[in-house]
Design a protein around this motif. Structure first.
Motif, PDB file in Angstrom:
ATOM      1  N   ARG A 116      -9.834   7.709  45.292  1.00 15.70           N
ATOM      2  CA  ARG A 116      -9.475   6.723  43.820  1.00 15.70           C
ATOM      3  C   ARG A 116      -9.022   5.210  44.927  1.00 15.70           C
ATOM      4  O   ARG A 116      -9.111   4.129  44.670  1.00 15.70           O
ATOM      5  N   MET A 135     -13.164  10.608  41.491  1.00 21.05           N
ATOM      6  CA  MET A 135     -11.837  11.535  41.278  1.00 21.05           C
ATOM      7  C   MET A 135     -11.990  12.556  42.458  1.00 21.05           C
ATOM      8  O   MET A 135     -10.747  12.869  43.303  1.00 21.05           O
ATOM      9  N   SER A 137      -7.364  15.659  41.912  1.00 31.15           N
ATOM     10  CA  SER A 137      -6.763  16.449  40.875  1.00 31.15           C
ATOM     11  C   SER A 137      -6.789  18.060  41.164  1.00 31.15           C
ATOM     12  O   SER A 137      -5.790  18.916  40.899  1.00 31.15           O
ATOM     13  N   THR A 179     -11.413  17.268  44.473  1.00 30.59           N
ATOM     14  CA  THR A 179     -11.760  16.146  43.444  1.00 30.59           C
ATOM     15  C   THR A 179     -10.061  15.962  44.462  1.00 30.59           C
ATOM     16  O   THR A 179      -9.516  17.359  44.427  1.00 30.59           O
TER      17      THR A 179
END
Ligand SMILES: [Zn+2]
Ligand SMILES: [Zn+2]
Lengths: 95, 287, 287, 95
Positions: free
Chosen positions: B105, B102, C86, C84
């Motif tokens: 990547r 997370m 996201s 993170t």
């Protein structure tokens, strides 16, 4: 002869929790071997096998003279100088 | 071994992501490429491995190996920041991989859901460039040391207990290994009570970060004087003091890293017998 | 202020979770209760605030405040481990809170989705016991210092750039404040080029962790000699050296912490004029 | 008189990237003020306002003598001793 003796890594627990003590060593006691013996007789408050083995410290203890590994300084035979800082440190395994 | 592998280049995404460290003179594009092509193995995804894995991943280490047979326990979370409550019960390497995935990547995380053993050590360690010791007991520390010396891998080693920490690099540039420093384990009779000595979580946090730093510097090719070999740092968190100590050289008569080593396979050495009871976790505080 | 609040007790869950640090003599049940009842404000959820927030939460600080007006950017992730991919684009305090909520449900995280300003500083800071500076520019550092000295809050202050870091505690036990150390900001004409100097992520990681450690020690009531007041640590990551330096005392004529302070409200001080261009981010490296 | 002079926090960039230099100071130069002037004339490779302001260092630089803040040692008037370690460190603001 006055030297500063330090304990860490848990060894201080065997010396009343003290992280450092001032030691006034008799003039006839001038080697690290003598110091280990002196500490064993005068300062060690717990079972002696926690600190010594034979005439040396037990395995797992690093000995430093003025922040230098005693292996670079003739180990037990090192002649202590006035105001040396001698540290006994137990190695840690946790993480 | 590094030279034989195909060297991967940086993607545009990676240039952007690492821009804040790329602009440093000590790293640059060449350094960032070295980080991407490095393979670093972290043994232990606990108090030391958690912060180290975060920062190794953040810095862009391309391939990160994690070895740990334990599962996440809630009582680990005070110091093992890479795990979460919902991952309690999960193998620690799997939990850490989920967080890293997370977070970055671009990092390929390889998990070994097992403890390192004398039998599996060669197979696990042989494919990696640098090993970081994030273990928590003496037996593991001797084993990790031995396999690294046998395979000639630099070993970044740290440890922590209560409010103290220690860190050094073994087997690097003529410096000692763990057995050069501690040829004999502490005698069994000095360790009568193997209760846990406890640890303040941020102390392994600091030591784990210092370990990650040394790994990064080795990958980047920092000079021998700059790497923590033949030196050890002792950290006392209570008094906030760092002691920088000069260590002995490699011992030519060392069993495992000496000129004529006798310990050449971990699978033939009896670590249980060697360490006896004192190799349990947190053994050394009960002196 | 701490004494006036109702003191919360530990739950059984918390005894279990913190068992590994509870058993330490320096903490114990009483210390763990102090941590739970402490209110710590971290200004900046970036390179310093990320690791510090993790370890403060892990240790069981009961109420953690986070102040940051910035959003997460992918180029932050090399060092800002609490975020993170996201959560790129999300306010940093909100992102950090999400991670902490997954990591330790016992921590109450209060977010201030704004930069600290001369106008909002008193209102934000007044309810907290201890402040940790995790900011990244000189203007913020003067402002944080001033409001802490005005409100008599201990300030744990760290900074990092490239491969160096610095840490101390201001306004504690007769020690100096930031203005005692630096009564004048660096002159504007010494800062001609404000490009980013870059930073290796694990360096603020180490400094942020050391900051969290000092916060924890202050909460636990460690002795004055053990706290990093009237002392500063300079860390050089390249050579792995920590320099422990003896600092001056508090200056009785200091504008903000002296015996007759003239700076008693941040809202009436012109920080932009005081700092001029050199208060931009990463200003000091361009000397 | 030989002293070790150290630079960090970015100040080394103004001294050819050197983190430390050995300086042999004329006997007539014995104060920190003299040292700052000597460094400005002999070693400083960048614009002098990056390092000095008037007869002192510019704001934002911490000066240490043997790891002690020069404010505890009479600042510019401190009399340098043989083999002193003098460090000039620019404060950092990043995070
Ligand atoms: Zn060896
Ligand atoms: Zn002040």
């Amino acid at each position: 002869m006055k030297v500063l003796v330090e304990f860490s890594g848990g060894l201080e627990l065997m010396f009343e929790g003290k992280k450092h003590i001032d030691v006034d060593l008799p003039e006839t006691h001038t080697t690290l071997e003598n110091l280990v013996d002196f500490l064993k007789k005068h300062n060690l408050k717990d079972k002696e096998e926690m600190f010594v083995q034979g005439s040396s410290v037990r395995p797992g203890i690093i000995v430093l003279v003025n922040d230098t590994d005693w292996e670079l300084l003739d180990t037990l035979h090192y002649k202590i100088q006035e105001r040396d800082q001698i540290a006994f440190i137990s190695t840690l395994h946790g993480g | 071994m590094v030279e034989q592998r195909e060297q991967k280049d940086l993607s545009n995404d990676e240039y952007m992501r690492y821009s804040r460290q790329l602009i440093m003179g000590q790293i640059g594009i060449e350094g960032q490429r070295k980080l991407k092509n490095a393979r670093v193995l972290v043994v232990g995804a606990g108090g030391l491995g958690s912060p180290a894995s975060f920062y190794l991943s953040g810095a862009g280490i391309g391939t990160l190996g994690l070895v740990d047979g334990d599962v996440v326990d809630e009582s680990n979370l005070h110091r093992q920041i890479i795990h979460t409550e919902s991952r309690v019960g999960m193998n620690k390497t799997v939990s850490a991989k989920q967080q890293i995935n997370m977070f970055n990547r671009h990092v390929d995380v390889v998990t070994y859901q097992t403890h390192l053993t004398p039998e599996n050590a060669r197979e696990i360690v042989q494919d990696w460039d640098i090993v970081m010791d994030g273990s928590d007991n003496a037996k593991a520390r001797y084993l990790i040391n031995d396999i690294c010396m046998i395979l000639k891998k630099p070993l970044v080693s740290g440890s922590a207990l209560q409010m103290e920490g220690q860190i050094t690099v073994y087997g690097y540039n003529g410096g000692p290994c763990y057995r050069c420093m501690f040829p004999k384990p502490p005698p069994a009779h000095t360790v009568t009570n193997c209760a846990d000595g406890g640890v303040l979580g941020v102390v392994p946090g600091i030591i784990g970060n210092l370990e990650a730093l040394e790994v990064i510097k080795i990958v980047l090719g920092f000079s021998d004087e700059q790497i923590l070999t033949k030196r050890m740092i002792f950290f006392d968190a209570a008094s906030m003091r760092f002691r920088n100590v000069k260590l002995r050289e490699r011992n030519p008569r060392c069993e495992v890293c000496g000129d004529e080593p006798t310990l050449t396979e971990t699978s033939t050495f009896d670590y249980d017998d060697f360490c006896q009871t004192n190799c349990n976790k947190y053994a050394l505080i009960q002196i």
